[in-house]
Design an enzyme around this catalytic site. Structure first.
Site, PDB file in Angstrom:
ATOM      1  N   GLU A 221      -7.642 -15.773  34.389  1.00 36.71           N
ATOM      2  CA  GLU A 221      -7.766 -16.883  35.332  1.00 36.71           C
ATOM      3  C   GLU A 221      -8.124 -18.180  34.596  1.00 36.71           C
ATOM      4  O   GLU A 221      -7.569 -19.244  34.875  1.00 36.71           O
ATOM      5  CB  GLU A 221      -8.823 -16.556  36.405  1.00 36.71           C
ATOM      6  CG  GLU A 221      -8.928 -17.639  37.465  1.00 36.71           C
ATOM      7  CD  GLU A 221      -9.710 -17.199  38.708  1.00 36.71           C
ATOM      8  OE1 GLU A 221     -10.455 -16.199  38.624  1.00 36.71           O
ATOM      9  OE2 GLU A 221      -9.561 -17.871  39.743  1.00 36.71           O
TER      10      GLU A 221
ATOM     11  N   HIS B 269     -17.009  -8.587  46.107  1.00 38.61           N
ATOM     12  CA  HIS B 269     -15.569  -8.743  46.307  1.00 38.61           C
ATOM     13  C   HIS B 269     -15.202  -8.129  47.658  1.00 38.61           C
ATOM     14  O   HIS B 269     -15.214  -6.917  47.813  1.00 38.61           O
ATOM     15  CB  HIS B 269     -14.827  -8.050  45.163  1.00 38.61           C
ATOM     16  CG  HIS B 269     -13.362  -8.359  45.125  1.00 38.61           C
ATOM     17  ND1 HIS B 269     -12.651  -8.788  46.226  1.00 38.61           N
ATOM     18  CD2 HIS B 269     -12.467  -8.315  44.102  1.00 38.61           C
ATOM     19  CE1 HIS B 269     -11.388  -8.977  45.890  1.00 38.61           C
ATOM     20  NE2 HIS B 269     -11.256  -8.701  44.606  1.00 38.61           N
TER      21      HIS B 269
ATOM     22  N   HIS C 196     -10.854 -16.758  41.761  1.00 40.50           N
ATOM     23  CA  HIS C 196     -10.788 -15.355  42.165  1.00 40.50           C
ATOM     24  C   HIS C 196     -11.987 -14.643  41.526  1.00 40.50           C
ATOM     25  O   HIS C 196     -12.660 -13.869  42.173  1.00 40.50           O
ATOM     26  CB  HIS C 196      -9.456 -14.725  41.764  1.00 40.50           C
ATOM     27  CG  HIS C 196      -9.250 -13.375  42.360  1.00 40.50           C
ATOM     28  ND1 HIS C 196      -9.326 -13.147  43.714  1.00 40.50           N
ATOM     29  CD2 HIS C 196      -9.016 -12.163  41.795  1.00 40.50           C
ATOM     30  CE1 HIS C 196      -9.153 -11.861  43.948  1.00 40.50           C
ATOM     31  NE2 HIS C 196      -8.958 -11.242  42.805  1.00 40.50           N
TER      32      HIS C 196
ATOM     33  N   LYS D  59     -18.168 -14.494  44.524  1.00 47.85           N
ATOM     34  CA  LYS D  59     -18.236 -13.024  44.537  1.00 47.85           C
ATOM     35  C   LYS D  59     -19.528 -12.545  43.881  1.00 47.85           C
ATOM     36  O   LYS D  59     -19.999 -11.442  44.155  1.00 47.85           O
ATOM     37  CB  LYS D  59     -17.037 -12.421  43.804  1.00 47.85           C
ATOM     38  CG  LYS D  59     -15.728 -12.537  44.579  1.00 47.85           C
ATOM     39  CD  LYS D  59     -14.609 -11.784  43.887  1.00 47.85           C
ATOM     40  CE  LYS D  59     -13.301 -11.851  44.660  1.00 47.85           C
ATOM     41  NZ  LYS D  59     -12.638 -13.181  44.592  1.00 47.85           N
TER      42      LYS D  59
ATOM     43  N   PHE E 257      -4.176  -7.002  43.015  1.00 52.59           N
ATOM     44  CA  PHE E 257      -3.510  -5.850  42.425  1.00 52.59           C
ATOM     45  C   PHE E 257      -2.088  -5.814  42.983  1.00 52.59           C
ATOM     46  O   PHE E 257      -1.850  -6.124  44.151  1.00 52.59           O
ATOM     47  CB  PHE E 257      -4.212  -4.550  42.829  1.00 52.59           C
ATOM     48  CG  PHE E 257      -5.375  -4.189  41.930  1.00 52.59           C
ATOM     49  CD1 PHE E 257      -5.721  -4.952  40.837  1.00 52.59           C
ATOM     50  CD2 PHE E 257      -6.116  -3.050  42.200  1.00 52.59           C
ATOM     51  CE1 PHE E 257      -6.787  -4.590  40.016  1.00 52.59           C
ATOM     52  CE2 PHE E 257      -7.185  -2.687  41.388  1.00 52.59           C
ATOM     53  CZ  PHE E 257      -7.518  -3.456  40.301  1.00 52.59           C
TER      54      PHE E 257
ATOM     55  N   CYS F  56      -6.253  -7.803  47.388  1.00 51.30           N
ATOM     56  CA  CYS F  56      -7.291  -8.842  47.269  1.00 51.30           C
ATOM     57  C   CYS F  56      -6.790 -10.234  47.634  1.00 51.30           C
ATOM     58  O   CYS F  56      -7.569 -11.178  47.654  1.00 51.30           O
ATOM     59  CB  CYS F  56      -7.833  -8.850  45.849  1.00 51.30           C
ATOM     60  SG  CYS F  56      -8.267  -7.201  45.301  1.00 51.30           S
TER      61      CYS F  56
END
Lengths: 402, 89
Positions: A305, A331, A294, A326, A390, A162
């Site tokens: 976050e 995403h 994010h 998003k 990830f 990502c």
């Protein structure tokens, strides 16, 4: 130190097939997430996503091109065409020799994998199309951009899940700033919208069945999107000398690794990446007006976050605006940072901050101004874009209004 | 399927995830006690779904909101027994 500016932008995604259409959707808070439409969707438990709709590849490319272009490459080329046209650049001689393409993608030609595995495993065929390999390889999109525009400099593809396109754009920024190139094409692209792609994500149990509601109490997880964002990064004097329209300046970049867990995010890793980007840009935290989060809409990301932002920005965290687009385009995995950079450019250039839509109720663990549901006018001179992948890889960019 | 078998098989799955002997797993233990984290739980649920051919309603973003009670080994065994009755009965 050489300065780096953005002189072209292009995109195609679930909320717009061009940059102006996408920015309009962001201003209006339109949701591009809806029922998925592809083969075997009835065998999925997750059936929503931010798919690119009203899109017919045959209107864009000829049959020979389609034989070579996976969907992620098609999106890349469409976005690149818009970005390059806006920049007004043509590539010959020295500029051609030094300009390259650095793009991000996580899955590459996943649709091509899916279709061909289906052919050999499910349908029992013993023959596949001769171009399966060049169509599915992760660098296919970057390669086709280089061929289309005669770009003979350093080109490659970054795959950091990502964070892929933020890493790619950070690399392009470094290459222009260091003097390796005057111009770089960068961004990213993703299309995992196929049975195998969504089935794999289902397994993690972090996907929402109804909506992506980042930072909102009652959020139920992430929703996948697809698309591409492509930018022209150019050395400032080079852009000025030719009278280019400058969209924004890229002023800082940092990347960190959590070295902790393969899926759970780390507050410290995220905070170190934000701090690093501020330091690289020689910014005081109080100068940042907008953070494109994010903001995946998962419990794990959103809490972590917000805590990281609170640590880095201290009291100023209560003054700045932070939103997750998003909620509108989904995403876009390896292409997400590139599409989200458009929200940063809109904040800096147009003074409009894109909203976090689908927001229902404040979450005490995400107690920041996340611009719920409606876009907001604000005078933003510095914006930051977060991407946390990830694998624990974090990449943060900082931009300034020019 | 006899409930005793379900219990044995669920305990086997949790024990395997926790890297313990099935005899060392007791009904009152929580996942925390067994050292099974959220990712381990997702893997255990996958193994349970495969073993019993059932769908377990579970979203890692809101574990409390789902009907699948994971508060103890006993709760998990009972929840699986119920799902087997509902989905295979």
């Amino acid at each position: 130190m050489r300065r780096v500016v953005v002189t072209g932008a292009g995109t195609i995604n679930a909320i717009g097939h061009t940059v102006p259409a996408t920015l309009e959707s962001m201003r209006e808070g339109r949701c591009g997430i809806g029922p998925l439409d592809f083969r075997d969707v009835d065998r999925l438990s997750i059936r929503i996503g931010g798919q690119v709709r009203d899109y017919d590849p045959e209107q864009e490319f000829n049959r020979q091109q389609i034989a070579l272009y996976d969907r992620f490459t098609q999106f890349t080329l469409i976005a690149a065409r818009e970005a390059l046209a806006q920049s007004g650049l043509t590539f010959a001689g020295d500029l051609s020799a030094q300009t390259g393409v650095v793009l991000g993608t996580a899955g590459g030609g996943l649709n091509t994998h899916d279709e061909n595995y289906r052919a050999v495993y499910e349908e029992g065929k013993n023959r596949v199309h001769p171009f399966v390999v060049p169509k599915l390889m992760n660098n296919a999109a970057a390669s086709h951009v280089s061929m289309e525009y005669n770009l003979k400099g350093p080109s490659y593809t970054v795959a950091t899940a990502c964070a892929s396109s933020n890493h790619a754009m950070g690399q392009a920024f470094h290459m222009v700033r260091s003097g390796m190139s005057d111009v770089m094409i960068t961004g990213g692209s993703e299309s995992m919208m196929c049975f195998g792609g969504v089935k794999a994500w289902e397994g993690l149990r972090v996907m929402s069945k109804d909506a992506c509601r980042p930072f909102s109490l009652g959020r139920t997880g992430m929703v996948q999107g697809e698309g591409a964002g492509i930018f022209v990064f150019e050395e400032y004097e080079h852009a000025r000398a030719r009278g280019a329209d400058i969209l924004a300046e890229v002023i800082g970049f940092a990347m960190t690794s959590d070295a902790a867990d393969i899926v759970m995010p780390s507050k410290h890793g995220a905070a170190r990446a934000m701090e690093g980007a501020l330091r690289d840009a020689r910014l005081d935290a109080s100068e940042v007006g907008y953070i494109n989060a994010h903001g995946t809409g998962t419990a794990a990301n959103d809490k972590t976050e917000c805590a990281a932002v609170a640590d880095v920005f201290g009291h100023h965290a209560d003054n700045l605006l932070m939103s997750s687009t998003k909620s509108m385009h989904g995403h876009v995995i390896g292409g997400t940072g590139a599409i989200e950079l458009l929200a940063c450019i809109m904040a800096l250039r147009d003074g409009v901050v894109a909203p976090t839509i689908g927001y229902e109720e404040p979450d005490p663990e995400c107690a920041l101004d996340v611009v719920p549901n409606e876009a907001r006018e604000a005078d933003i001179s510095v914006a930051v874009s977060n991407a946390f992948a990830f694998g624990g890889f974090n990449a943060v960019l900082a931009l300034r209004r020019v | 399927m006899a409930d005793e078998t379900i219990k044995t098989r669920v305990i086997d799955i949790l024990a395997r995830q926790a890297v313990l002997e099935p005899d060392d797993v007791t009904m009152d233990q929580s996942l925390d006690d067994l050292g099974i984290d959220s990712l381990g739980l997702v893997e255990s649920i996958f193994a349970i779904e495969e073993a019993f051919d059932i769908q377990v309603p579970y979203n890692a973003n809101e574990p409390e909101a789902s009907d699948f009670d994971i508060s103890s080994v006993r709760a998990i065994v009972e929840a699986v027994e119920q799902l087997v009755r509902d989905q295979k009965g």
